[in-house]
Design an enzyme around this catalytic site. Structure first.
Site, short mmCIF file in Angstrom:
data_model
loop_
_atom_site.label_atom_id
_atom_site.label_comp_id
_atom_site.label_asym_id
_atom_site.label_seq_id
_atom_site.Cartn_x
_atom_site.Cartn_y
_atom_site.Cartn_z
N CYS A 32 42.17 25.73 35.28
CA CYS A 32 41.88 26.39 33.90
C CYS A 32 42.89 26.40 32.88
CB CYS A 32 41.39 27.60 34.29
SG CYS A 32 42.68 28.94 34.95
N CYS A 56 45.04 32.39 42.54
CA CYS A 56 44.60 33.38 41.51
C CYS A 56 43.42 34.13 42.31
CB CYS A 56 43.82 32.52 40.61
SG CYS A 56 42.73 33.37 39.10
N LEU A 97 38.14 38.89 32.66
CA LEU A 97 39.62 39.14 32.63
C LEU A 97 40.30 38.07 31.65
CD1 LEU A 97 40.14 39.03 36.45
CD2 LEU A 97 39.83 40.98 35.27
N MET A 133 33.12 39.11 35.29
CA MET A 133 32.19 38.39 34.65
C MET A 133 33.10 37.16 33.72
SD MET A 133 29.40 40.77 33.50
CE MET A 133 28.31 39.48 32.87
N SER A 156 28.87 33.85 37.79
CA SER A 156 29.23 35.37 37.66
C SER A 156 28.20 36.16 37.05
CB SER A 156 30.49 35.55 37.01
OG SER A 156 30.63 35.09 35.72
#
Length: 362
Positions: free
Chosen positions: A197, A101, A32, A7, A13
């Site tokens: 990100c 990732c 995470l 999430m 998500s």
């Protein structure tokens, strides 16, 4: 099944986790923590993995009535994604950090930990479809062409796909937001994250310069060898780039010039006209086969070289361990370091048959 729902704090998500709960699975939510500076707040659609995002994910988990944890993967993310990103640019290549990732964090570190803890699957908000054909998993494009993320999942192995869940694969984004609103999820209108990100201000060149320093070099006309200007480092450029080149001399025909190639050893950035960007053959390393089988001989497919767009019919084969992709048409601005992903056209949604990291083009 025991399902671990990754999430992020975003709407995708959140709805994926909600659907897993509605399907009757025993769901646990996990956020995470990937940022080395988790106190940094999100700015609109920029940035992620912040304290704000963790709080949004926790509130959704509370509404769904599922356990929720935050796992600190910041050190692993920095090493496997951020440092890899910097090293690739320093070598004159253009990496895709989302692909890295997914490969190394979400479906390696996270999935490995989930399996060790007794979970059967990891559920994410990716827009991609999974099916099982003759006992083997097949990764397919999503129903929403504009949001399809099969490209950045193409490096996953069959054993990883067998433990993956993508509940949004048959949905379009507008319906996902509407469902979130109907469920009363507070993230229903939260902006999507854009850009990279870990570079929340969106200035990739400045980020790389802070990490690598200035490495002066020349801008060179690829056809004549004439020096057209100077630059502070090849890491500030990518193949196909048109803007921000800093050329001192205009083209004789007045047409725009583009970055054609990067030479990190000499520091040269070679530029030329758009027609010189045309690519008819791609050589890629580290080929992967999500279905588990390397095709024998040449296979007809559709090759994709960017997360959204950049597709052309092709034939592909493996020669001396390298993936050779010959395009029936042509593509422009294909950057070494990116992935080439191969699809097989299928009425039920194009199937990912293989991928590789682009090493060179012809």
């Amino acid at each position: 099944m025991r399902v671990l729902a990754a999430m992020s704090g975003g709407v995708d998500s959140a709805v994926a986790a909600a659907r897993a709960v509605a399907a009757g699975h025993d769901v646990t939510g996990v956020h995470l923590a990937l940022s080395a500076k988790p106190g940094t707040l999100r700015t609109g659609s920029r940035g992620c993995c912040t304290i704000e995002d963790a709080g949004d994910a926790r509130r959704v988990a509370d509404m769904l009535g599922i356990p929720f944890y935050v796992w600190d993967f910041a050190e692993r993310f920095t090493e496997d994604v951020v440092e890899d990103f910097v090293a690739e640019y320093a070598a004159g290549r253009t990496p895709n950090p989302c692909l890295t990732c997914n490969e190394r964090i979400k479906f390696a570190a996270l999935l490995d930990k989930a399996i060790a803890l007794g979970f059967d699957a990891v559920c994410t908000g990716h827009y991609a479809r999974l099916s099982v054909v003759d006992g083997r998993p097949e990764l397919r494009r999503s129903a929403d062409d504009g949001k399809d993320q099969s490209y950045v999942l193409a490096t996953l192995r069959p054993d990883q796909l067998r433990h993956a869940m993508f509940p949004l694969g048959d949905s379009v984004k507008a319906d996902v937001r509407a469902e979130a609103a109907d469920r009363g999820l507070l993230v229903a209108e939260k902006p999507d994250s854009h850009d990279i990100c870990f570079i929340p201000d969106g200035d990739t060149r400045a980020f790389l310069t802070r990490r690598l320093g200035e490495r002066p070099g020349e801008l060179v006309d690829d056809e004549t060898g004439a020096v057209l200007g100077a630059h502070a480092g090849v890491h500030g450029f990518t193949v196909g780039q048109r803007h921000g080149l800093g050329l001192r001399v205009p083209a004789p025909d007045g047409r725009p010039r583009y970055v054609l190639s990067l030479e990190p050893v000499s520091g040269s950035v070679r530029v030329g006209g758009a027609e010189r960007l045309a690519v008819r053959e791609i050589v890629a390393t580290r080929p992967t086969w999500p279905t588990g089988d390397q095709p024998a001989g040449e296979v007809e497919c559709v090759a994709q070289v960017r997360a959204h767009g950049g597709t052309a019919p092709a034939t592909a084969s493996v020669v001396d361990g390298e993936l050779r992709v010959r395009l029936t048409g042509e593509l422009r601005g294909v950057a070494p370091g990116q992935a080439v992903v191969l699809y097989r056209e299928d009425p039920a949604g194009d199937v990912v048959i293989g991928s590789g990291r682009i090493a060179m083009t012809r």
